[in-house]
Write a protein that holds these residues in place. Structure first.
Motif, PDB file in Angstrom:
ATOM      1  N   LEU A  29       0.902  -1.249  -0.170  1.00 40.28           N
ATOM      2  CA  LEU A  29       0.105  -0.150  -0.144  1.00 40.28           C
ATOM      3  C   LEU A  29       0.981   1.064  -0.058  1.00 40.28           C
ATOM      4  O   LEU A  29       1.902   1.320   0.448  1.00 40.28           O
ATOM      5  CB  LEU A  29      -0.977   0.097   1.366  1.00 40.28           C
ATOM      6  CG  LEU A  29      -1.712  -1.065   1.588  1.00 40.28           C
ATOM      7  CD1 LEU A  29      -2.234  -1.074   2.983  1.00 40.28           C
ATOM      8  CD2 LEU A  29      -2.677  -1.621   0.759  1.00 40.28           C
ATOM      9  N   HIS A  30       0.377   2.185  -0.580  1.00 39.90           N
ATOM     10  CA  HIS A  30       1.055   3.541  -0.515  1.00 39.90           C
ATOM     11  C   HIS A  30       0.183   4.482   0.149  1.00 39.90           C
ATOM     12  O   HIS A  30      -1.230   4.513  -0.554  1.00 39.90           O
ATOM     13  CB  HIS A  30       2.049   3.962  -1.391  1.00 39.90           C
ATOM     14  CG  HIS A  30       1.272   4.545  -2.724  1.00 39.90           C
ATOM     15  ND1 HIS A  30       0.837   5.778  -2.958  1.00 39.90           N
ATOM     16  CD2 HIS A  30       1.337   4.012  -3.904  1.00 39.90           C
ATOM     17  CE1 HIS A  30       0.428   6.074  -4.044  1.00 39.90           C
ATOM     18  NE2 HIS A  30       0.598   4.693  -4.603  1.00 39.90           N
ATOM     19  N   ASP A  31       0.396   5.680   0.503  1.00 40.36           N
ATOM     20  CA  ASP A  31      -0.486   6.791   1.340  1.00 40.36           C
ATOM     21  C   ASP A  31      -0.352   7.906   0.463  1.00 40.36           C
ATOM     22  O   ASP A  31       0.368   7.831  -0.679  1.00 40.36           O
ATOM     23  CB  ASP A  31      -0.560   7.145   2.694  1.00 40.36           C
ATOM     24  CG  ASP A  31       0.845   7.720   3.066  1.00 40.36           C
ATOM     25  OD1 ASP A  31       1.968   7.819   2.444  1.00 40.36           O
ATOM     26  OD2 ASP A  31       1.075   7.408   4.415  1.00 40.36           O
ATOM     27  N   GLU A  32      -0.790   9.195   0.654  1.00 44.00           N
ATOM     28  CA  GLU A  32      -0.487  10.389  -0.253  1.00 44.00           C
ATOM     29  C   GLU A  32       0.998  10.653  -0.333  1.00 44.00           C
ATOM     30  O   GLU A  32       1.422  11.205  -1.143  1.00 44.00           O
ATOM     31  CB  GLU A  32      -1.273  11.569   0.280  1.00 44.00           C
ATOM     32  CG  GLU A  32      -0.809  12.013   1.741  1.00 44.00           C
ATOM     33  CD  GLU A  32      -1.832  13.360   2.062  1.00 44.00           C
ATOM     34  OE1 GLU A  32      -1.136  13.844   2.965  1.00 44.00           O
ATOM     35  OE2 GLU A  32      -2.722  13.359   1.609  1.00 44.00           O
ATOM     36  N   GLN A  33       1.776  10.352   0.705  1.00 42.20           N
ATOM     37  CA  GLN A  33       3.234  10.533   0.590  1.00 42.20           C
ATOM     38  C   GLN A  33       3.784   9.361  -0.240  1.00 42.20           C
ATOM     39  O   GLN A  33       3.957   8.159   0.309  1.00 42.20           O
ATOM     40  CB  GLN A  33       4.108  10.364   1.902  1.00 42.20           C
ATOM     41  CG  GLN A  33       3.585  11.370   2.941  1.00 42.20           C
ATOM     42  CD  GLN A  33       3.808  12.760   2.465  1.00 42.20           C
ATOM     43  OE1 GLN A  33       4.873  13.138   1.948  1.00 42.20           O
ATOM     44  NE2 GLN A  33       2.625  13.901   2.728  1.00 42.20           N
ATOM     45  N   VAL A  34       3.642   9.434  -1.668  1.00 39.03           N
ATOM     46  CA  VAL A  34       4.107   8.468  -2.324  1.00 39.03           C
ATOM     47  C   VAL A  34       5.267   7.404  -2.228  1.00 39.03           C
ATOM     48  O   VAL A  34       5.319   6.261  -2.517  1.00 39.03           O
ATOM     49  CB  VAL A  34       4.162   8.980  -4.052  1.00 39.03           C
ATOM     50  CG1 VAL A  34       4.487   7.708  -4.851  1.00 39.03           C
ATOM     51  CG2 VAL A  34       2.999   9.851  -4.248  1.00 39.03           C
ATOM     52  N   SER A  35       6.270   8.306  -1.634  1.00 44.14           N
ATOM     53  CA  SER A  35       7.546   7.508  -1.321  1.00 44.14           C
ATOM     54  C   SER A  35       7.108   6.490  -0.007  1.00 44.14           C
ATOM     55  O   SER A  35       7.902   5.418   0.331  1.00 44.14           O
ATOM     56  CB  SER A  35       8.661   8.199  -0.830  1.00 44.14           C
ATOM     57  OG  SER A  35       8.265   8.964   0.106  1.00 44.14           O
ATOM     58  N   ASP A  36       5.942   6.821   0.768  1.00 43.90           N
ATOM     59  CA  ASP A  36       5.827   5.660   1.926  1.00 43.90           C
ATOM     60  C   ASP A  36       5.129   4.700   1.507  1.00 43.90           C
ATOM     61  O   ASP A  36       3.818   4.939   1.122  1.00 43.90           O
ATOM     62  CB  ASP A  36       5.073   6.697   3.036  1.00 43.90           C
ATOM     63  CG  ASP A  36       5.937   7.329   3.898  1.00 43.90           C
ATOM     64  OD1 ASP A  36       7.055   7.046   4.046  1.00 43.90           O
ATOM     65  OD2 ASP A  36       5.190   8.230   4.828  1.00 43.90           O
ATOM     66  N   ARG A  37       5.528   3.551   1.796  1.00 45.09           N
ATOM     67  CA  ARG A  37       4.809   2.196   1.443  1.00 45.09           C
ATOM     68  C   ARG A  37       4.754   1.553   2.499  1.00 45.09           C
ATOM     69  O   ARG A  37       5.687   1.465   3.409  1.00 45.09           O
ATOM     70  CB  ARG A  37       5.346   1.571   0.080  1.00 45.09           C
ATOM     71  CG  ARG A  37       5.191   2.273  -1.164  1.00 45.09           C
ATOM     72  CD  ARG A  37       5.691   1.468  -2.547  1.00 45.09           C
ATOM     73  NE  ARG A  37       5.473   2.370  -3.599  1.00 45.09           N
ATOM     74  CZ  ARG A  37       5.314   1.758  -4.751  1.00 45.09           C
ATOM     75  NH1 ARG A  37       5.378   0.432  -4.970  1.00 45.09           N
ATOM     76  NH2 ARG A  37       5.146   2.482  -5.701  1.00 45.09           N
ATOM     77  N   ILE A  38       3.995   0.371   2.577  1.00 41.44           N
ATOM     78  CA  ILE A  38       3.766  -0.509   3.756  1.00 41.44           C
ATOM     79  C   ILE A  38       3.293  -1.796   3.438  1.00 41.44           C
ATOM     80  O   ILE A  38       2.270  -1.891   2.436  1.00 41.44           O
ATOM     81  CB  ILE A  38       3.022   0.135   4.904  1.00 41.44           C
ATOM     82  CG1 ILE A  38       3.071  -0.682   6.187  1.00 41.44           C
ATOM     83  CG2 ILE A  38       1.412   0.161   4.844  1.00 41.44           C
ATOM     84  CD1 ILE A  38       2.930   0.357   7.430  1.00 41.44           C
ATOM     85  N   HIS A  39       3.548  -2.748   3.976  1.00 42.15           N
ATOM     86  CA  HIS A  39       3.004  -4.247   3.700  1.00 42.15           C
ATOM     87  C   HIS A  39       1.895  -4.513   4.443  1.00 42.15           C
ATOM     88  O   HIS A  39       1.872  -4.341   5.803  1.00 42.15           O
ATOM     89  CB  HIS A  39       4.043  -5.175   4.003  1.00 42.15           C
ATOM     90  CG  HIS A  39       3.778  -6.412   3.520  1.00 42.15           C
ATOM     91  ND1 HIS A  39       4.319  -7.107   2.449  1.00 42.15           N
ATOM     92  CD2 HIS A  39       2.991  -7.587   4.218  1.00 42.15           C
ATOM     93  CE1 HIS A  39       3.758  -8.402   2.343  1.00 42.15           C
ATOM     94  NE2 HIS A  39       3.142  -8.690   3.230  1.00 42.15           N
TER      95      HIS A  39
END
Length: 100
Positions: free
Chosen positions: A46-56
């Motif tokens: 997944l990624h939030d509005e901070q495109v560089s922030d992803r999480i499993h």
């Protein structure tokens, strides 16, 4: 995307299980585990509005089937009331220190 009632991934921690995030599903796949019993999970990046922030994120298959909907890559969803854990996966799919 993460305005008001939604948190950004960088603010998540394991202090509670009442988080709410709005995130785009980047990738989905199913994975089976056979220890101690056979369990199948839906795995997501997944990624939030901070495109560089992803999480499993992982979801038990029975919970996924209860949703009665398909989770589509590229679509945005609201995720609420989940657990945040340390990401101790051997083969990490994101650099985030946590996973959902």
């Amino acid at each position: 995307m993460a305005s008001g009632m939604y948190s950004l991934f960088r603010n998540l921690n394991s202090s509670k299980n009442t988080w709410a995030v709005k995130a785009r599903v980047v990738r989905t796949y199913f994975q089976k585990f056979n220890y101690p019993q056979e369990i199948e999970k839906l795995e997501m990046i997944l990624h939030d509005e901070q495109v560089s922030d992803r999480i499993h994120a992982s979801m038990r298959i029975d919970l996924y089937q209860d949703l009665k909907m398909d989770i589509q890559e590229g679509s945005v969803y609201n995720f609420k009331n989940f657990f945040v854990m340390d990401n101790k996966m051997r083969n990490r799919t994101t650099s985030n220190e946590h996973k959902l």
